[in-house]
Design a protein around this motif. Structure first.
Motif, PDB file in Angstrom:
ATOM      1  N   MET A 272       0.821  -1.205   0.000  1.00  0.00           N
ATOM      2  CA  MET A 272       0.000   0.000   0.000  1.00  0.00           C
ATOM      3  C   MET A 272       0.863   1.265   0.000  1.00  0.00           C
ATOM      4  SD  MET A 272      -2.995   1.130   2.670  1.00  0.00           S
ATOM      5  CE  MET A 272      -3.897   2.665   2.461  1.00  0.00           C
ATOM      6  N   ALA A 273       2.006   1.215   0.688  1.00  0.00           N
ATOM      7  CA  ALA A 273       2.871   2.388   0.791  1.00  0.00           C
ATOM      8  C   ALA A 273       3.517   2.742  -0.537  1.00  0.00           C
ATOM      9  CB  ALA A 273       3.952   2.148   1.846  1.00  0.00           C
ATOM     10  N   GLU A 274       3.549   1.808  -1.494  1.00  0.00           N
ATOM     11  CA  GLU A 274       4.140   2.095  -2.794  1.00  0.00           C
ATOM     12  C   GLU A 274       3.365   3.176  -3.546  1.00  0.00           C
ATOM     13  OE1 GLU A 274       4.342  -1.577  -4.843  1.00  0.00           O
ATOM     14  OE2 GLU A 274       5.840  -2.471  -3.503  1.00  0.00           O
ATOM     15  N   SER A 275       2.097   3.367  -3.198  1.00  0.00           N
ATOM     16  CA  SER A 275       1.267   4.377  -3.862  1.00  0.00           C
ATOM     17  C   SER A 275       1.227   5.694  -3.104  1.00  0.00           C
ATOM     18  CB  SER A 275      -0.164   3.842  -4.032  1.00  0.00           C
ATOM     19  OG  SER A 275      -0.184   2.660  -4.808  1.00  0.00           O
ATOM     20  N   MET A 276       2.050   5.825  -2.060  1.00  0.00           N
ATOM     21  CA  MET A 276       2.059   7.029  -1.250  1.00  0.00           C
ATOM     22  C   MET A 276       3.090   8.034  -1.754  1.00  0.00           C
ATOM     23  SD  MET A 276      -0.253   6.470   1.099  1.00  0.00           S
ATOM     24  CE  MET A 276      -1.075   5.124   1.989  1.00  0.00           C
ATOM     25  N   THR A 277       2.746   9.319  -1.661  1.00  0.00           N
ATOM     26  CA  THR A 277       3.649  10.404  -2.020  1.00  0.00           C
ATOM     27  C   THR A 277       3.754  11.371  -0.857  1.00  0.00           C
ATOM     28  OG1 THR A 277       2.962  10.244  -4.338  1.00  0.00           O
ATOM     29  CG2 THR A 277       4.116  12.240  -3.686  1.00  0.00           C
ATOM     30  N   GLN A 278       4.938  11.897  -0.638  1.00  0.00           N
ATOM     31  CA  GLN A 278       5.188  12.808   0.486  1.00  0.00           C
ATOM     32  C   GLN A 278       4.370  14.081   0.386  1.00  0.00           C
ATOM     33  OE1 GLN A 278       9.341  13.807   2.040  1.00  0.00           O
ATOM     34  NE2 GLN A 278       8.830  15.671   0.937  1.00  0.00           N
ATOM     35  N   ARG A 279       3.855  14.523   1.535  1.00  0.00           N
ATOM     36  CA  ARG A 279       3.176  15.795   1.647  1.00  0.00           C
ATOM     37  C   ARG A 279       3.633  16.503   2.933  1.00  0.00           C
ATOM     38  NH1 ARG A 279       2.710  15.372  -2.861  1.00  0.00           N
ATOM     39  NH2 ARG A 279       0.891  15.637  -4.221  1.00  0.00           N
ATOM     40  N   VAL A 280       3.209  17.753   3.106  1.00  0.00           N
ATOM     41  CA  VAL A 280       3.698  18.575   4.216  1.00  0.00           C
ATOM     42  C   VAL A 280       2.622  18.707   5.291  1.00  0.00           C
ATOM     43  CG1 VAL A 280       4.650  20.809   4.890  1.00  0.00           C
ATOM     44  CG2 VAL A 280       5.163  19.865   2.627  1.00  0.00           C
ATOM     45  N   GLY A 281       3.009  18.476   6.542  1.00  0.00           N
ATOM     46  CA  GLY A 281       2.180  18.735   7.702  1.00  0.00           C
ATOM     47  C   GLY A 281       2.882  19.736   8.608  1.00  0.00           C
ATOM     48  N   PHE A 282       2.580  19.698   9.904  1.00  0.00           N
ATOM     49  CA  PHE A 282       3.222  20.643  10.809  1.00  0.00           C
ATOM     50  C   PHE A 282       3.281  20.055  12.205  1.00  0.00           C
ATOM     51  CE2 PHE A 282      -1.272  21.551  11.214  1.00  0.00           C
ATOM     52  CZ  PHE A 282      -1.438  21.753  12.576  1.00  0.00           C
ATOM     53  N   ASN A 283       4.067  20.703  13.075  1.00  0.00           N
ATOM     54  CA  ASN A 283       4.113  20.352  14.486  1.00  0.00           C
ATOM     55  C   ASN A 283       4.272  21.627  15.308  1.00  0.00           C
ATOM     56  OD1 ASN A 283       7.170  20.713  15.333  1.00  0.00           O
ATOM     57  ND2 ASN A 283       7.195  19.675  13.341  1.00  0.00           N
ATOM     58  N   LEU A 284       3.698  21.617  16.502  1.00  0.00           N
ATOM     59  CA  LEU A 284       3.867  22.748  17.421  1.00  0.00           C
ATOM     60  C   LEU A 284       3.623  22.266  18.842  1.00  0.00           C
ATOM     61  CD1 LEU A 284       0.841  23.980  18.497  1.00  0.00           C
ATOM     62  CD2 LEU A 284       0.689  24.492  16.074  1.00  0.00           C
ATOM     63  N   GLY A 285       4.306  22.924  19.800  1.00  0.00           N
ATOM     64  CA  GLY A 285       4.112  22.501  21.177  1.00  0.00           C
ATOM     65  C   GLY A 285       5.128  23.093  22.130  1.00  0.00           C
ATOM     66  N   ALA A 286       5.254  22.452  23.304  1.00  0.00           N
ATOM     67  CA  ALA A 286       6.094  22.933  24.394  1.00  0.00           C
ATOM     68  C   ALA A 286       7.386  22.136  24.474  1.00  0.00           C
ATOM     69  CB  ALA A 286       5.338  22.844  25.717  1.00  0.00           C
ATOM     70  N   VAL A 287       8.435  22.810  24.969  1.00  0.00           N
ATOM     71  CA  VAL A 287       9.769  22.214  25.055  1.00  0.00           C
ATOM     72  C   VAL A 287      10.329  22.442  26.452  1.00  0.00           C
ATOM     73  CG1 VAL A 287      12.117  22.242  24.122  1.00  0.00           C
ATOM     74  CG2 VAL A 287      10.168  22.685  22.608  1.00  0.00           C
ATOM     75  N   GLY A 288      10.984  21.406  26.996  1.00  0.00           N
ATOM     76  CA  GLY A 288      11.736  21.521  28.232  1.00  0.00           C
ATOM     77  C   GLY A 288      13.138  20.979  28.018  1.00  0.00           C
ATOM     78  N   HIS A 289      14.152  21.724  28.477  1.00  0.00           N
ATOM     79  CA  HIS A 289      15.548  21.324  28.237  1.00  0.00           C
ATOM     80  C   HIS A 289      16.328  21.396  29.545  1.00  0.00           C
ATOM     81  CE1 HIS A 289      19.215  20.827  25.770  1.00  0.00           C
ATOM     82  NE2 HIS A 289      19.770  21.569  26.710  1.00  0.00           N
ATOM     83  N   TYR A 290      17.142  20.364  29.798  1.00  0.00           N
ATOM     84  CA  TYR A 290      18.022  20.333  30.968  1.00  0.00           C
ATOM     85  C   TYR A 290      19.448  20.106  30.484  1.00  0.00           C
ATOM     86  CZ  TYR A 290      19.952  19.070  35.523  1.00  0.00           C
ATOM     87  OH  TYR A 290      20.697  19.028  36.673  1.00  0.00           O
ATOM     88  N   GLN A 291      20.346  21.043  30.816  1.00  0.00           N
ATOM     89  CA  GLN A 291      21.738  20.951  30.393  1.00  0.00           C
ATOM     90  C   GLN A 291      22.579  20.414  31.539  1.00  0.00           C
ATOM     91  OE1 GLN A 291      22.451  21.740  27.206  1.00  0.00           O
ATOM     92  NE2 GLN A 291      24.561  21.009  27.425  1.00  0.00           N
ATOM     93  N   PHE A 292      23.159  19.227  31.342  1.00  0.00           N
ATOM     94  CA  PHE A 292      23.970  18.608  32.383  1.00  0.00           C
ATOM     95  C   PHE A 292      25.331  19.288  32.505  1.00  0.00           C
ATOM     96  CE2 PHE A 292      21.053  15.137  31.327  1.00  0.00           C
ATOM     97  CZ  PHE A 292      20.658  14.733  32.593  1.00  0.00           C
ATOM     98  N   ASN A 293      25.976  19.526  31.373  1.00  0.00           N
ATOM     99  CA  ASN A 293      27.312  20.112  31.349  1.00  0.00           C
ATOM    100  C   ASN A 293      27.509  20.796  29.999  1.00  0.00           C
ATOM    101  OD1 ASN A 293      27.906  17.892  29.563  1.00  0.00           O
ATOM    102  ND2 ASN A 293      28.237  16.624  31.383  1.00  0.00           N
ATOM    103  N   ASP A 294      28.752  21.087  29.658  1.00  0.00           N
ATOM    104  CA  ASP A 294      29.010  21.844  28.439  1.00  0.00           C
ATOM    105  C   ASP A 294      28.610  21.109  27.173  1.00  0.00           C
ATOM    106  OD1 ASP A 294      29.972  24.039  29.775  1.00  0.00           O
ATOM    107  OD2 ASP A 294      32.055  23.330  29.754  1.00  0.00           O
ATOM    108  N   TRP A 295      28.579  19.786  27.230  1.00  0.00           N
ATOM    109  CA  TRP A 295      28.393  19.037  25.979  1.00  0.00           C
ATOM    110  C   TRP A 295      27.208  18.084  25.984  1.00  0.00           C
ATOM    111  CZ3 TRP A 295      28.980  13.673  26.202  1.00  0.00           C
ATOM    112  CH2 TRP A 295      29.558  13.168  27.375  1.00  0.00           C
ATOM    113  N   LEU A 296      26.489  17.971  27.087  1.00  0.00           N
ATOM    114  CA  LEU A 296      25.382  17.018  27.132  1.00  0.00           C
ATOM    115  C   LEU A 296      24.139  17.622  27.762  1.00  0.00           C
ATOM    116  CD1 LEU A 296      24.366  14.106  26.661  1.00  0.00           C
ATOM    117  CD2 LEU A 296      25.129  13.580  28.978  1.00  0.00           C
ATOM    118  N   GLY A 297      23.019  17.454  27.089  1.00  0.00           N
ATOM    119  CA  GLY A 297      21.737  17.879  27.614  1.00  0.00           C
ATOM    120  C   GLY A 297      20.654  16.889  27.232  1.00  0.00           C
ATOM    121  N   ILE A 298      19.494  17.037  27.865  1.00  0.00           N
ATOM    122  CA  ILE A 298      18.331  16.217  27.542  1.00  0.00           C
ATOM    123  C   ILE A 298      17.166  17.154  27.236  1.00  0.00           C
ATOM    124  CG2 ILE A 298      17.706  15.993  29.986  1.00  0.00           C
ATOM    125  CD1 ILE A 298      16.421  13.310  29.319  1.00  0.00           C
TER     126      ILE A 298
END
Length: 220
Positions: free
Chosen positions: A51-77
């Motif tokens: 079924m996926a062989e007949s599919m063609t890419q189209r554009v949608g969207f995303n929006l929402g909230a973000v939370g970020h925690y930085q452990f040190n200079d090079w690593l975060g979640i």
């Protein structure tokens, strides 16, 4: 099927958290929380299966909230709660099971655009390996997506449906990169690799998407 998907997503989340905790103690840490929001585009398609062989890419969207925690200079979640719309074009005809023509025959929806709606919960580790370019980071993580509904549109009408019984949870792997500007703005580019079946009736059909988003973070 639904229970197996939930277990799979939980196992992947444990792996991601384990890796983050392991590396977070590799050097001195500092607590730095940020919260904000983001909005972006989903360039999506469905892959694998006949079924996926007949599919063609189209554009949608995303929006929402973000939370970020930085452990040190090079690593975060980073964790997010996003409303996301994924769209594909089906190059063919689908039966409109809710609309019967006057002669008793089922009507068809020709070349429909299939739009599915999810609440996505990405959980990512962000690694910043370049000290001379502190705004650049690479991302890897897991994304459980909770199905809200599906809509089919052929240009003339729009039909709410659930083709072939979509699974209630769609689990994906995420790979990408992000760039943070000094003024707290950032953008990210991600590849979404679906690893669970989207449909209960059609096995092997998975989501593939490229996401480009713009966000803003407030440091707490």
């Amino acid at each position: 099927m639904g229970n197996r998907i939930l277990v799979s997503c939980k196992d992947l989340e444990r792996i991601v958290f384990g890796i983050i905790l392991l590396f977070s103690f590799a050097e001195g840490t500092f607590a730095q929380w940020s919260v904000g929001g983001k909005v972006g585009a989903n360039f999506s398609n469905l892959k694998n299966g006949s079924m996926a062989e007949s599919m063609t890419q189209r554009v949608g969207f995303n929006l929402g909230a973000v939370g970020h925690y930085q452990f040190n200079d090079w690593l975060g979640i980073q964790g997010e709660i996003l409303y996301a719309k994924y769209a594909v074009l089906y190059n063919g005809s689908l039966l409109d099971m809710g609309n019967v023509e006057g002669n008793g025959n089922l009507s068809y929806i020709h070349d429909p655009k299939i739009r599915s709606h999810y609440i996505d919960v990405p959980i990512l580790a962000q690694i910043s390996p370049f000290k001379r370019i502190p705004g650049v980071s690479f991302e890897v993580g897991v994304q459980p997506g909770f199905f809200l509904g599906e809509n089919i549109k052929d240009g003339k009408r729009s039909v709410d449906t659930n083709l072939y019984d979509r699974n209630p949870v769609n689990c994906s792997l995420l790979f990408g990169a992000a760039f943070k500007f000094p003024a707290n703005w950032y953008f990210d580019l991600r590849y979404v690799l679906g690893i669970t079946d989207n449909y209960e009736s059609y096995h092997g059909i998975n989501t593939r998407a490229l996401q480009l988003s713009l966000g803003y973070l407030f440091q707490l």
